[in-house]
Design a protein around this motif. Structure first.
Motif, PDB file in Angstrom:
ATOM      1  N   ASN A   1       6.348 -13.232   2.968  1.00  0.00           N
ATOM      2  CA  ASN A   1       5.988 -11.762   3.258  1.00  0.00           C
ATOM      3  C   ASN A   1       4.608 -11.812   2.051  1.00  0.00           C
ATOM      4  O   ASN A   1       3.548 -10.188   1.727  1.00  0.00           O
ATOM      5  N   ASP A   2       4.060 -11.884   1.648  1.00  0.00           N
ATOM      6  CA  ASP A   2       3.060 -11.932   0.085  1.00  0.00           C
ATOM      7  C   ASP A   2       2.349 -11.627   0.444  1.00  0.00           C
ATOM      8  O   ASP A   2       1.040 -11.113   0.795  1.00  0.00           O
ATOM      9  N   PHE A   3       1.719 -12.740   1.736  1.00  0.00           N
ATOM     10  CA  PHE A   3       0.854 -12.577   2.474  1.00  0.00           C
ATOM     11  C   PHE A   3       0.766 -11.196   3.763  1.00  0.00           C
ATOM     12  O   PHE A   3      -0.242 -10.666   3.475  1.00  0.00           O
ATOM     13  N   LEU A   4       1.375 -10.558   4.514  1.00  0.00           N
ATOM     14  CA  LEU A   4       1.764 -10.178   4.863  1.00  0.00           C
ATOM     15  C   LEU A   4       1.633  -8.585   4.117  1.00  0.00           C
ATOM     16  O   LEU A   4       0.820  -7.647   4.758  1.00  0.00           O
ATOM     17  N   SER A   5       1.981  -8.412   2.886  1.00  0.00           N
ATOM     18  CA  SER A   5       1.754  -7.415   2.760  1.00  0.00           C
ATOM     19  C   SER A   5       0.099  -7.083   2.131  1.00  0.00           C
ATOM     20  O   SER A   5      -0.571  -5.639   1.620  1.00  0.00           O
ATOM     21  N   ARG A   6      -0.452  -8.360   1.591  1.00  0.00           N
ATOM     22  CA  ARG A   6      -2.096  -8.164   1.250  1.00  0.00           C
ATOM     23  C   ARG A   6      -3.256  -7.539   2.375  1.00  0.00           C
ATOM     24  O   ARG A   6      -3.384  -6.908   2.171  1.00  0.00           O
ATOM     25  N   ALA A   7      -2.423  -8.769   3.522  1.00  0.00           N
ATOM     26  CA  ALA A   7      -2.703  -8.047   4.980  1.00  0.00           C
ATOM     27  C   ALA A   7      -2.820  -6.490   5.514  1.00  0.00           C
ATOM     28  O   ALA A   7      -3.357  -5.773   5.930  1.00  0.00           O
ATOM     29  N   GLU A   8      -1.771  -5.773   4.673  1.00  0.00           N
ATOM     30  CA  GLU A   8      -0.996  -4.195   5.497  1.00  0.00           C
ATOM     31  C   GLU A   8      -2.092  -3.463   4.449  1.00  0.00           C
ATOM     32  O   GLU A   8      -2.863  -2.959   5.141  1.00  0.00           O
ATOM     33  N   GLY A   9      -2.114  -3.974   3.370  1.00  0.00           N
ATOM     34  CA  GLY A   9      -2.511  -2.881   2.212  1.00  0.00           C
ATOM     35  C   GLY A   9      -3.985  -2.990   2.452  1.00  0.00           C
ATOM     36  O   GLY A   9      -4.822  -1.721   3.157  1.00  0.00           O
ATOM     37  N   ALA A  10      -4.712  -4.198   3.125  1.00  0.00           N
ATOM     38  CA  ALA A  10      -6.125  -3.836   3.479  1.00  0.00           C
ATOM     39  C   ALA A  10      -6.507  -3.329   4.019  1.00  0.00           C
ATOM     40  O   ALA A  10      -7.688  -3.316   4.656  1.00  0.00           O
ATOM     41  N   VAL A  11      -5.649  -4.242   5.571  1.00  0.00           N
ATOM     42  CA  VAL A  11      -6.130  -3.187   6.892  1.00  0.00           C
ATOM     43  C   VAL A  11      -5.374  -1.816   7.105  1.00  0.00           C
ATOM     44  O   VAL A  11      -6.984  -1.152   7.320  1.00  0.00           O
ATOM     45  N   ARG A  12      -4.945  -1.386   5.882  1.00  0.00           N
ATOM     46  CA  ARG A  12      -4.639   0.198   6.254  1.00  0.00           C
ATOM     47  C   ARG A  12      -6.224   0.873   5.530  1.00  0.00           C
ATOM     48  O   ARG A  12      -6.038   2.247   5.154  1.00  0.00           O
ATOM     49  N   ARG A  13      -6.800   0.330   4.189  1.00  0.00           N
ATOM     50  CA  ARG A  13      -7.638   1.028   3.940  1.00  0.00           C
ATOM     51  C   ARG A  13      -8.616   1.125   4.591  1.00  0.00           C
ATOM     52  O   ARG A  13      -9.772   1.615   4.626  1.00  0.00           O
ATOM     53  N   VAL A  14      -8.944   0.217   6.005  1.00  0.00           N
ATOM     54  CA  VAL A  14     -10.327   0.311   7.100  1.00  0.00           C
ATOM     55  C   VAL A  14      -9.506   1.038   8.394  1.00  0.00           C
ATOM     56  O   VAL A  14     -10.412   1.337   8.815  1.00  0.00           O
ATOM     57  N   TYR A  15      -8.758   1.053   8.128  1.00  0.00           N
ATOM     58  CA  TYR A  15      -8.258   1.572   9.901  1.00  0.00           C
ATOM     59  C   TYR A  15      -7.232   1.843   9.803  1.00  0.00           C
ATOM     60  O   TYR A  15      -5.892   2.052   9.121  1.00  0.00           O
ATOM     61  N   SER A  16      -6.940   2.904  10.813  1.00  0.00           N
ATOM     62  CA  SER A  16      -6.071   5.045  10.857  1.00  0.00           C
ATOM     63  C   SER A  16      -4.663   4.599  11.650  1.00  0.00           C
ATOM     64  O   SER A  16      -4.184   5.396  11.768  1.00  0.00           O
ATOM     65  N   GLY A  17      -4.875   3.025  12.382  1.00  0.00           N
ATOM     66  CA  GLY A  17      -4.448   3.951  13.960  1.00  0.00           C
ATOM     67  C   GLY A  17      -2.911   2.847  13.125  1.00  0.00           C
ATOM     68  O   GLY A  17      -2.810   1.785  11.852  1.00  0.00           O
ATOM     69  N   PRO A  18      -2.214   2.145  13.746  1.00  0.00           N
ATOM     70  CA  PRO A  18      -0.313   1.809  13.887  1.00  0.00           C
ATOM     71  C   PRO A  18      -0.645   0.725  13.213  1.00  0.00           C
ATOM     72  O   PRO A  18      -2.034  -0.334  14.541  1.00  0.00           O
TER      73      PRO A  18
END
Length: 346
Positions: free
Chosen positions: A147-164
């Motif tokens: 979950n630590d990794f997925l939290s990092r990934a979700e935050g980083a992806v949201r900054r460059v990708y606007s879709g679901p």
């Protein structure tokens, strides 16, 4: 069930490329069959190479399919994996701007095992052994670092990708799903869990988010229904490795570990049994694993029929064309027709 889908591999890479030959014209044709003949309205496109992924995703979107894009770099460190996912998200944003919610991005799959750093082990098989030989998984020690990794990934992806976005989890991974748009799980039925296969999804279905089963299926031999997601492990790996040796390899034909009986009816029955249970349970989408798997070709000799160890809905022929679709090198199995009939009625 809103999403009727299938997994489509454009080149996952683990001990070799699972789609060594990539031809955009063949991909276009197969996606056309997935939409029109298999009656899918969604496709999960999996692979490593970002150019292949984006080309295939754009083709599928243009044909009217919803795309669940699954860029997968396996057996790398968390930092390497995250950099790769961010790069994929940057490229996917170009498609998202045009197609909006028709594109769903997965930030990984089964990372407890497929990524280094959560479970000890240099290889996938070492990590599998270490995960289940003791109490590591039973104690839930993997969930924190995952979950630590997925939290990092979700935050980083949201900054460059606007879709679901989503993630393809394992049933024993307890993911913190709040930041994700879809809950994703790879869920295979086996004899051990057959009576509670659908009930196992209740904790996910009760979270108030749409749940997609991103992999399910069965191999093509009698007895595969007992092994579920481990049924592929009947190939003699020594013969497979030796077959890949230059010059010497052409004299060594890959084989199975023993005598297995081909049973396309069983594969079809098991897949429809899973589909029916998932549909009744209330999942939002299903993605049958998998459409085609050319590295496990059919052979008339059962000892060398690697397609028995394949979850694919079609059987591949090395070096010759099929009969149902003469422009392609495979023919549908009974499971193809069964899934097509099921999806057509939904």
């Amino acid at each position: 069930m809103e999403r009727k889908g299938v997994c489509y591999d454009v080149g996952r890479v683990m001990y070799g490329n699972w789609r060594p030959d990539y031809d955009p014209r063949i991909v276009h044709r197969e996606l056309e069959i997935i939409k029109n003949d298999l009656h899918c309205n969604a496709v999960r496109i999996c692979g490593l190479d970002l150019k292949r992924l984006m080309t295939s995703a754009e083709d599928a979107l243009q044909q009217g399919l919803e795309v669940w894009l699954s860029p997968e770099m396996w057996n790398k460190s968390p930092d390497q994996t995250l950099d790769y996912i961010i790069g994929a998200a940057v490229m996917a944003e170009k498609l998202s701007r045009q197609w909006g919610d028709k594109l769903v991005l997965s930030v990984g799959s089964e990372l407890t095992l497929f990524m280094k750093g959560i479970v000890e082990g240099r290889t996938l098989w070492q990590r599998i052994q270490n995960a289940f030989s003791g109490d590591f998984v039973r104690s839930g020690k993997h969930n924190g670092p995952l979950n630590d990794f997925l939290s990092r990934a979700e935050g980083a992806v949201r900054r460059v990708y606007s879709g679901p976005i989503t993630y393809a989890s394992l049933p024993f991974e307890h993911v913190a799903w709040q930041p994700f748009d879809f809950i994703g799980v790879d869920h295979y039925q086996s004899t051990q869990i057959k009576d509670r296969y659908a009930d196992m999804l209740k904790p996910l279905l009760n979270q108030g988010k749409p749940v997609a089963v991103m992999e399910f299926g069965c191999c093509t031999y009698r007895g595969a229904e007992s092994a579920g997601g481990r049924a592929f492990n009947i190939i003699d790996t020594t013969s497979l490795v030796m077959h890949q040796i230059p010059l010497l390899g052409k004299f060594i034909k890959p084989k199975l570990k023993g005598a297995y009986i081909r049973d396309e009816d069983l594969q079809a029955h098991e897949i429809i049994d899973q589909l029916t249970k998932l549909d009744r349970a209330g999942v939002d989408g299903t993605f049958a694993f998998t459409f085609v798997f050319p590295t496990n070709p059919y052979d008339e000799n059962p000892l060398h029929d690697l397609d028995l160890a394949s979850y694919s809905l079609v059987k591949s022929y090395p070096g010759r064309r099929g009969t149902t679709y003469p422009d392609l090198t495979w023919d549908p199995k009974e499971s193809f027709h069964a899934v097509a009939d099921y999806y057509a009625r939904r």
